[in-house]
Enzyme design. Structure first.
Site, PDB file in Angstrom:
ATOM      1  N   GLY A 186     -46.307  16.383  53.526  1.00 34.99           N
ATOM      2  CA  GLY A 186     -44.842  16.336  53.350  1.00 34.99           C
ATOM      3  C   GLY A 186     -44.142  17.243  54.527  1.00 34.99           C
ATOM      4  N   PHE A 239     -38.252  20.194  53.653  1.00 36.45           N
ATOM      5  CA  PHE A 239     -37.882  21.583  53.736  1.00 36.45           C
ATOM      6  C   PHE A 239     -39.066  22.359  53.538  1.00 36.45           C
ATOM      7  CE2 PHE A 239     -33.635  19.759  53.200  1.00 36.45           C
ATOM      8  CZ  PHE A 239     -33.258  20.070  54.248  1.00 36.45           C
ATOM      9  N   GLY A 240     -39.925  22.191  52.419  1.00 33.76           N
ATOM     10  CA  GLY A 240     -41.061  23.103  52.147  1.00 33.76           C
ATOM     11  C   GLY A 240     -42.126  23.018  52.963  1.00 33.76           C
ATOM     12  N   GLU A 245     -19.762  14.833  45.816  1.00 27.67           N
ATOM     13  CA  GLU A 245     -19.591  14.657  47.227  1.00 27.67           C
ATOM     14  C   GLU A 245     -19.369  12.995  47.457  1.00 27.67           C
ATOM     15  OE1 GLU A 245     -22.138  18.552  48.711  1.00 27.67           O
ATOM     16  OE2 GLU A 245     -23.009  16.685  48.372  1.00 27.67           O
TER      17      GLU A 245
HETATM   18  C1  LIG Z   1     -28.640  13.205  48.413  1.00 30.13           C
HETATM   19  C2  LIG Z   1     -29.189  14.709  48.296  1.00 30.13           C
HETATM   20  C3  LIG Z   1     -28.262  15.641  48.502  1.00 30.13           C
HETATM   21  C4  LIG Z   1     -28.791  17.003  48.476  1.00 30.13           C
HETATM   22  N1  LIG Z   1     -27.900  18.217  48.697  1.00 30.13           N
HETATM   23  C5  LIG Z   1     -28.355  19.448  48.740  1.00 30.13           C
HETATM   24  C6  LIG Z   1     -27.552  20.336  48.983  1.00 30.13           C
HETATM   25  O1  LIG Z   1     -26.510  20.195  49.264  1.00 30.13           O
HETATM   26  N2  LIG Z   1     -28.181  21.717  49.076  1.00 30.13           N
HETATM   27  C7  LIG Z   1     -29.395  21.834  48.705  1.00 30.13           C
HETATM   28  O2  LIG Z   1     -29.821  22.889  48.917  1.00 30.13           O
HETATM   29  N3  LIG Z   1     -30.140  21.022  48.348  1.00 30.13           N
HETATM   30  C8  LIG Z   1     -29.852  19.635  48.207  1.00 30.13           C
HETATM   31  N4  LIG Z   1     -30.594  18.493  48.035  1.00 30.13           N
HETATM   32  C9  LIG Z   1     -31.912  18.784  47.450  1.00 30.13           C
HETATM   33  C10 LIG Z   1     -32.792  19.175  48.714  1.00 30.13           C
HETATM   34  O3  LIG Z   1     -32.740  18.115  49.642  1.00 30.13           O
HETATM   35  C11 LIG Z   1     -34.334  18.978  48.137  1.00 30.13           C
HETATM   36  O4  LIG Z   1     -34.406  20.305  47.011  1.00 30.13           O
HETATM   37  C12 LIG Z   1     -35.350  19.664  49.223  1.00 30.13           C
HETATM   38  O5  LIG Z   1     -35.340  18.447  50.160  1.00 30.13           O
HETATM   39  C13 LIG Z   1     -36.773  19.767  48.643  1.00 30.13           C
HETATM   40  O6  LIG Z   1     -37.551  19.769  49.667  1.00 30.13           O
HETATM   41  P1  LIG Z   1     -39.079  19.653  49.616  1.00 30.13           P
HETATM   42  O7  LIG Z   1     -39.837  20.126  50.692  1.00 30.13           O
HETATM   43  O8  LIG Z   1     -39.531  19.683  48.251  1.00 30.13           O
HETATM   44  O9  LIG Z   1     -38.980  17.898  49.589  1.00 30.13           O
HETATM   45  P2  LIG Z   1     -38.216  16.820  50.635  1.00 30.13           P
HETATM   46  O10 LIG Z   1     -37.422  17.686  51.622  1.00 30.13           O
HETATM   47  O11 LIG Z   1     -37.864  15.669  49.671  1.00 30.13           O
HETATM   48  O12 LIG Z   1     -39.515  16.480  51.450  1.00 30.13           O
HETATM   49  C14 LIG Z   1     -40.683  15.772  50.998  1.00 30.13           C
HETATM   50  C15 LIG Z   1     -41.363  15.242  52.141  1.00 30.13           C
HETATM   51  O13 LIG Z   1     -42.472  14.519  51.645  1.00 30.13           O
HETATM   52  C16 LIG Z   1     -42.842  13.208  52.139  1.00 30.13           C
HETATM   53  N5  LIG Z   1     -43.665  12.435  51.331  1.00 30.13           N
HETATM   54  C17 LIG Z   1     -43.397  12.218  49.962  1.00 30.13           C
HETATM   55  N6  LIG Z   1     -44.485  11.372  49.546  1.00 30.13           N
HETATM   56  C18 LIG Z   1     -45.320  11.457  50.538  1.00 30.13           C
HETATM   57  C19 LIG Z   1     -46.646  10.672  50.635  1.00 30.13           C
HETATM   58  N7  LIG Z   1     -47.305  10.033  49.562  1.00 30.13           N
HETATM   59  N8  LIG Z   1     -47.001  10.715  51.664  1.00 30.13           N
HETATM   60  C20 LIG Z   1     -46.773  11.563  52.707  1.00 30.13           C
HETATM   61  N9  LIG Z   1     -45.540  12.015  52.748  1.00 30.13           N
HETATM   62  C21 LIG Z   1     -44.811  11.950  51.606  1.00 30.13           C
HETATM   63  C22 LIG Z   1     -41.269  12.829  52.375  1.00 30.13           C
HETATM   64  O14 LIG Z   1     -41.350  11.771  53.306  1.00 30.13           O
HETATM   65  C23 LIG Z   1     -40.692  13.955  52.810  1.00 30.13           C
HETATM   66  O15 LIG Z   1     -40.751  14.005  54.016  1.00 30.13           O
HETATM   67  C24 LIG Z   1     -30.087  17.331  48.113  1.00 30.13           C
HETATM   68  C25 LIG Z   1     -31.023  16.255  47.942  1.00 30.13           C
HETATM   69  C26 LIG Z   1     -30.587  14.950  48.123  1.00 30.13           C
HETATM   70  C27 LIG Z   1     -31.408  13.782  47.688  1.00 30.13           C
END
Ligand SMILES: Cc1cc2nc3c(=O)[nH]c(=O)nc-3n(C[C@H](O)[C@H](O)[C@H](O)COP(=O)(O)OP(=O)(O)OC[C@H]3O[C@@H](n4cnc5c(N)ncnc54)[C@H](O)[C@@H]3O)c2cc1C
Length: 439
Positions: free
Chosen positions: A38, A41-42, A197
């Site tokens: 993934g 952000f993380g 929003e």
């Molecule tokens: C519409 C929307 C609005 C938001 N607004 C805000 C905001 O204003 N402020 C805020 O702080 N947060 C906001 N968030 C929340 C924030 O985006 C998430 O908390 C954040 O993206 C989480 O980060 P993450 O790294 O856990 O996952 P993500 O950023 O979702 O990244 C996960 C990654 O894993 C990849 N992945 C998933 N499954 C697989 C797989 N099987 N194989 C390979 N790759 C895979 C995906 O393609 C993606 O690139 C919002 C979320 C959404 C959906």
């Protein structure tokens, strides 16, 4: 050479030199292999925090780009184009010599052999960071997804944009005035930041951006409903700011329904209790479920599928596996926001660094820097705990923060110019109906 054998070759240097209590440091000259699933952000935050470390980093993502989800709703409402809020992962990591990017959908993890599976392909790891995020959830009614799309991916945003813009076109084509009312009714389900929003932006689109473009309909007659099951909007914000957001939406003409759980969705609209609301467009912003990571790891999870983790974000019984961001569940649950995922990614990189040097680690602590949500033009709410802002100050701050956190100078510049253009002209530059052709 097949893709499979290329990956096995890539994996070769990373075999062995692991112990049952987690991988040893590079005692034997073995360079530890950190696999990150993934590039959200993380995952990206973990990868970049390891840039100076003597490790090999492999970032696997099913997409070739990092998506800035907080601005997805602006793509869905024709304010921004998809490329403005996405950046190729390879381009972000191009200068990081110890990082390799793999495009692929992870299907499983073999925790015994310490391998990540992309279908038949296997990639060996010493440390694994699972950062696969979340998707929308329909509380056991997956059939609603077809009629009430959620907003998580670029494809969702362009699909919602198509539905919204088509509703106006179909209403313009309708033979009778009474047919237009349901066509121009937009129901947004869920009163969290995304729902607020979206509802605000749809109201602005109808009442400002489109107002002079049609001849037979009055776009500002569109009805926008925001339907929330709980007693208030923005439950993560203080009550006063929830009330401010509600008033700001109502000023834009949005009908806010609180304490109103949606009990059914179909292609004609939604049921709220016994009330039928005819709506041409229904958008789901009501629930999220974690990725299937818990299944891959055979790990304990909550009802939303989030993996239960230790205080150092590692998987119980597997000190070499970390789960971060939206797909993780800490003992003291953290909000599903970008800041949590970013801080967790950086923290886990620090834990790996400390382990390689044989140093102790501290538990993860989330530093809450504040919450922001925007309602529309010059209307937003900001909560920093010690300071609460509303109105245009919060709105300007919201804009600056989002531009600052966007990745890539081009995207920052383009988004800033688009917003300036929209502010000065009340118009939107990305009003394209795409992705649905009869040809
Ligand atoms: C519409 C929307 C609005 C938001 N607004 C805000 C905001 O204003 N402020 C805020 O702080 N947060 C906001 N968030 C929340 C924030 O985006 C998430 O908390 C954040 O993206 C989480 O980060 P993450 O790294 O856990 O996952 P993500 O950023 O979702 O990244 C996960 C990654 O894993 C990849 N992945 C998933 N499954 C697989 C797989 N099987 N194989 C390979 N790759 C895979 C995906 O393609 C993606 O690139 C919002 C979320 C959404 C959906």
């Amino acid at each position: 050479m097949t893709a499979h054998s290329r990956d096995l070759q890539l994996a070769q240097p990373f075999i062995s030199a692991t112990s049952s209590s987690g991988p040893a440091a590079s005692v034997s000259g073995h360079v530890p292999h950190v696999v990150i699933i993934g590039a959200g952000f993380g995952g990206l935050s973990a990868a970049t925090a390891l840039r100076h470390e003597k490790v090999e980093v492999t970032v696997i993502d099913r997409r070739n780009y990092h998506l800035f989800q907080p601005l997805l709703y602006q793509v869905a409402t024709a304010a921004l184009s998809p490329a403005d809020i996405a950046q190729p992962i390879r381009s972000i990591l191009r200068r990081q010599r110890n990082a390799t990017v793999l495009l692929g959908r992870v299907t499983d993890v073999d925790t015994e052999t310490r391998e990540v599976l992309i279908g038949e392909r296997r990639i060996r790891y010493d440390y694994l960071i699972v950062a696969t995020g979340a998707r929308h959830a329909y509380f056991g009614h997956d059939e609603w997804e077809a009629v009430a799309p959620g907003l998580k991916k670029i494809e969702d945003a362009t699909d919602i944009r198509r539905r919204i813009l088509l509703a106006f076109e179909e209403a313009e084509n309708a033979a009778h005035a009474e047919e237009r009312v349901p066509m121009l009714t937009f129901a947004v389900v869920g009163g969290g930041p995304t729902g607020v929003e979206l509802a605000g932006q749809i109201a602005e689109l109808a009442k400002q951006a489109l107002v002079a473009d049609f001849r037979r309909i009055q776009p500002h007659d569109a009805r926008v409903l925001l339907i929330e099951a709980g007693p208030r909007l923005l439950p993560a914000f203080p009550e006063r700011l929830s009330a401010v957001a509600k008033r700001a939406l109502e000023r834009l003409g949005v009908e806010v329904r609180l304490g109103a759980p949606v009990t059914a969705c179909d292609d004609q609209g939604v049921m709220v209790g016994d009330e039928r609301i005819q709506a041409g467009v229904v958008i789901w912003a009501a629930g999220v479920a974690a990725s299937p990571a818990a299944k891959w790891l055979a790990a304990e999870s909550d009802r939303a599928g989030r993996v239960k983790i230790n205080a150092d974000l590692s998987l119980p019984g597997h000190p070499e596996i970390f789960v971060i961001g939206d797909t993780a569940l800490a003992a003291d649950p953290l909000p599903g926001v970008a800041a949590v995922a970013k801080q967790a990614g950086k923290y886990v990189a620090g834990v790996i660094r400390a382990r390689l040097r044989g140093r102790p680690t501290r538990p993860f602590r989330y530093l809450n820097l504040g919450n922001l949500a925007t309602i529309g033009r010059t209307a937003a709410v900001a909560d920093f705990g010690w300071l609460r802002l509303t109105g245009w100050i919060a709105w300007v701050l919201w804009g600056l923060v989002h531009i600052y956190f966007l990745i890539g100078f081009r995207n920052r510049l383009v988004v800033a110019l688009d917003w300036l253009w929209a502010y000065l002209t009340f118009r939107r530059g990305a009003r394209l109906i795409t992705g649905h052709s009869d040809e």
